[in-house]
Design a protein around this motif. Structure first.
Motif, PDB file in Angstrom:
ATOM      1  N   VAL A  56      -3.163  11.911   1.273  1.00 32.64           N
ATOM      2  CA  VAL A  56      -4.504  11.468   0.775  1.00 32.64           C
ATOM      3  C   VAL A  56      -4.397   9.847   0.207  1.00 32.64           C
ATOM      4  CG1 VAL A  56      -6.147  11.891  -1.211  1.00 32.64           C
ATOM      5  CG2 VAL A  56      -5.119  13.811  -0.129  1.00 32.64           C
ATOM      6  N   GLY A  57      -3.187   9.806  -0.550  1.00 23.53           N
ATOM      7  CA  GLY A  57      -3.277   8.021  -0.795  1.00 23.53           C
ATOM      8  C   GLY A  57      -3.228   7.188   0.257  1.00 23.53           C
ATOM      9  N   ARG A  58      -2.495   7.424   1.168  1.00 25.30           N
ATOM     10  CA  ARG A  58      -2.373   6.818   2.499  1.00 25.30           C
ATOM     11  C   ARG A  58      -3.782   6.608   3.232  1.00 25.30           C
ATOM     12  NH1 ARG A  58       2.980   9.036   2.732  1.00 25.30           N
ATOM     13  NH2 ARG A  58       1.942  10.869   4.072  1.00 25.30           N
ATOM     14  N   THR A  59      -4.443   7.804   3.304  1.00 28.96           N
ATOM     15  CA  THR A  59      -5.486   7.803   4.086  1.00 28.96           C
ATOM     16  C   THR A  59      -6.570   7.010   3.331  1.00 28.96           C
ATOM     17  OG1 THR A  59      -5.120  10.115   4.772  1.00 28.96           O
ATOM     18  CG2 THR A  59      -7.263   9.431   4.885  1.00 28.96           C
ATOM     19  N   LEU A 116      -9.807   2.022   3.058  1.00 27.70           N
ATOM     20  CA  LEU A 116     -10.228   0.804   2.586  1.00 27.70           C
ATOM     21  C   LEU A 116     -10.007  -0.616   3.342  1.00 27.70           C
ATOM     22  CD1 LEU A 116      -9.154   1.424  -1.087  1.00 27.70           C
ATOM     23  CD2 LEU A 116     -11.405   1.380  -0.128  1.00 27.70           C
ATOM     24  N   LEU A 117      -8.568  -0.393   4.245  1.00 26.87           N
ATOM     25  CA  LEU A 117      -8.566  -1.289   5.013  1.00 26.87           C
ATOM     26  C   LEU A 117      -9.318  -1.712   5.926  1.00 26.87           C
ATOM     27  CD1 LEU A 117      -6.398  -3.374   6.347  1.00 26.87           C
ATOM     28  CD2 LEU A 117      -5.777  -1.365   7.631  1.00 26.87           C
ATOM     29  N   LEU A 118      -9.966  -0.523   6.603  1.00 24.60           N
ATOM     30  CA  LEU A 118     -10.972  -0.762   7.856  1.00 24.60           C
ATOM     31  C   LEU A 118     -12.212  -1.038   7.454  1.00 24.60           C
ATOM     32  CD1 LEU A 118     -10.239   2.709   9.644  1.00 24.60           C
ATOM     33  CD2 LEU A 118      -9.558   0.317  10.533  1.00 24.60           C
ATOM     34  N   LEU A 119     -12.665  -0.732   5.922  1.00 26.05           N
ATOM     35  CA  LEU A 119     -14.070  -1.180   5.759  1.00 26.05           C
ATOM     36  C   LEU A 119     -13.657  -2.772   5.391  1.00 26.05           C
ATOM     37  CD1 LEU A 119     -16.644  -0.739   4.153  1.00 26.05           C
ATOM     38  CD2 LEU A 119     -15.441  -0.450   2.157  1.00 26.05           C
ATOM     39  N   TYR A 137       2.999  -2.136   6.240  1.00 31.04           N
ATOM     40  CA  TYR A 137       4.091  -2.193   5.463  1.00 31.04           C
ATOM     41  C   TYR A 137       3.985  -1.522   3.866  1.00 31.04           C
ATOM     42  CZ  TYR A 137       7.553  -4.190   2.217  1.00 31.04           C
ATOM     43  OH  TYR A 137       8.370  -4.218   1.237  1.00 31.04           O
ATOM     44  N   SER A 138       2.627  -1.595   3.635  1.00 26.27           N
ATOM     45  CA  SER A 138       2.298  -0.917   2.447  1.00 26.27           C
ATOM     46  C   SER A 138       2.300   0.639   2.524  1.00 26.27           C
ATOM     47  CB  SER A 138       0.947  -1.181   1.811  1.00 26.27           C
ATOM     48  OG  SER A 138       0.926  -2.932   1.363  1.00 26.27           O
ATOM     49  N   LEU A 139       2.012   1.006   3.582  1.00 28.20           N
ATOM     50  CA  LEU A 139       1.724   2.476   3.897  1.00 28.20           C
ATOM     51  C   LEU A 139       3.132   3.049   4.152  1.00 28.20           C
ATOM     52  CD1 LEU A 139      -1.333   2.607   6.557  1.00 28.20           C
ATOM     53  CD2 LEU A 139      -1.252   3.439   4.091  1.00 28.20           C
ATOM     54  N   THR A 140       4.284   2.319   4.553  1.00 25.39           N
ATOM     55  CA  THR A 140       5.546   2.674   4.737  1.00 25.39           C
ATOM     56  C   THR A 140       6.591   2.816   3.716  1.00 25.39           C
ATOM     57  OG1 THR A 140       6.229   0.752   5.621  1.00 25.39           O
ATOM     58  CG2 THR A 140       5.571   2.267   7.491  1.00 25.39           C
ATOM     59  N   LYS A 141       5.793   2.132   2.292  1.00 28.82           N
ATOM     60  CA  LYS A 141       6.826   2.205   1.388  1.00 28.82           C
ATOM     61  C   LYS A 141       7.097   3.530   0.646  1.00 28.82           C
ATOM     62  CE  LYS A 141       6.366  -1.634  -1.441  1.00 28.82           C
ATOM     63  NZ  LYS A 141       5.497  -2.614  -2.365  1.00 28.82           N
TER      64      LYS A 141
END
Length: 161
Positions: free
Chosen positions: A34-37, A42-45, A23-27
């Motif tokens: 770069v910001g999405r990556t 961070l999510l995977l970590l 949801y956050s990535l599609t905002k």
């Protein structure tokens, strides 16, 4: 916090976090690739550290009359070997449920005059952090400890051969 609740470890933790990050990535205000990556990394970590809780399975020989219980448990990745429990003894093992795919553990149980199969942990059925099973020669199958009642009253049938 939802990922610390006893019954929400594993799939629920992963599912909720992925939905939130997608949801956050599609905002629209997320301006750059770069910001999405960075956010995805961070999510995977976060997922590999927060959702990395172990599940414990305990099998107890609750036979009356002094009978031993022989059993053999496996998953797709692990073979725990053949074990023998004396009356009132238990065997416990732990594992980390996979985030992608399924984690299932199944066991064969043998005692005088009987041979049965049962899935002691099934991803999607068992949301327990501690899955404690009582095995008896009577009844229609193993019973799981209900931590709310303190009784082994969550009984499931043996697998069909």
């Amino acid at each position: 916090m939802f990922w610390l609740q006893k019954k929400s470890v594993g799939y629920s933790c992963f599912n909720s976090m992925v939905q939130g990050i997608l949801y956050s990535l599609t905002k629209a205000n997320m301006a750059s690739f770069v910001g999405r990556t960075v956010k995805l990394i961070l999510l995977l970590l976060f997922l590999t550290t927060t959702c990395d809780a172990k599940t414990y399975v305990r099998i107890t020989n609750d036979f009356s009359g002094g009978m031993n219980l022989t059993f053999h448990c496996k998953s797709a990745d692990d073979d725990l070997g053949v074990k023998v429990l004396l009356p009132q003894q238990y065997y416990e093992f732990s594992f980390k449920p996979t985030l992608i795919g399924r984690t299932d553990f199944y066991c064969s149980f043998q005692w005088i005059g009987s041979f049965k199969w049962f899935d002691v942990y099934v991803d999607g059925r068992d949301y327990c952090h501690e899955c404690w099973w009582s095995i008896k020669s009577s009844g229609n199958g193993p019973c799981r400890l209900n931590f709310k009642t303190g009784q082994y009253d969550d009984c499931l049938p043996w697998n069909k051969n």
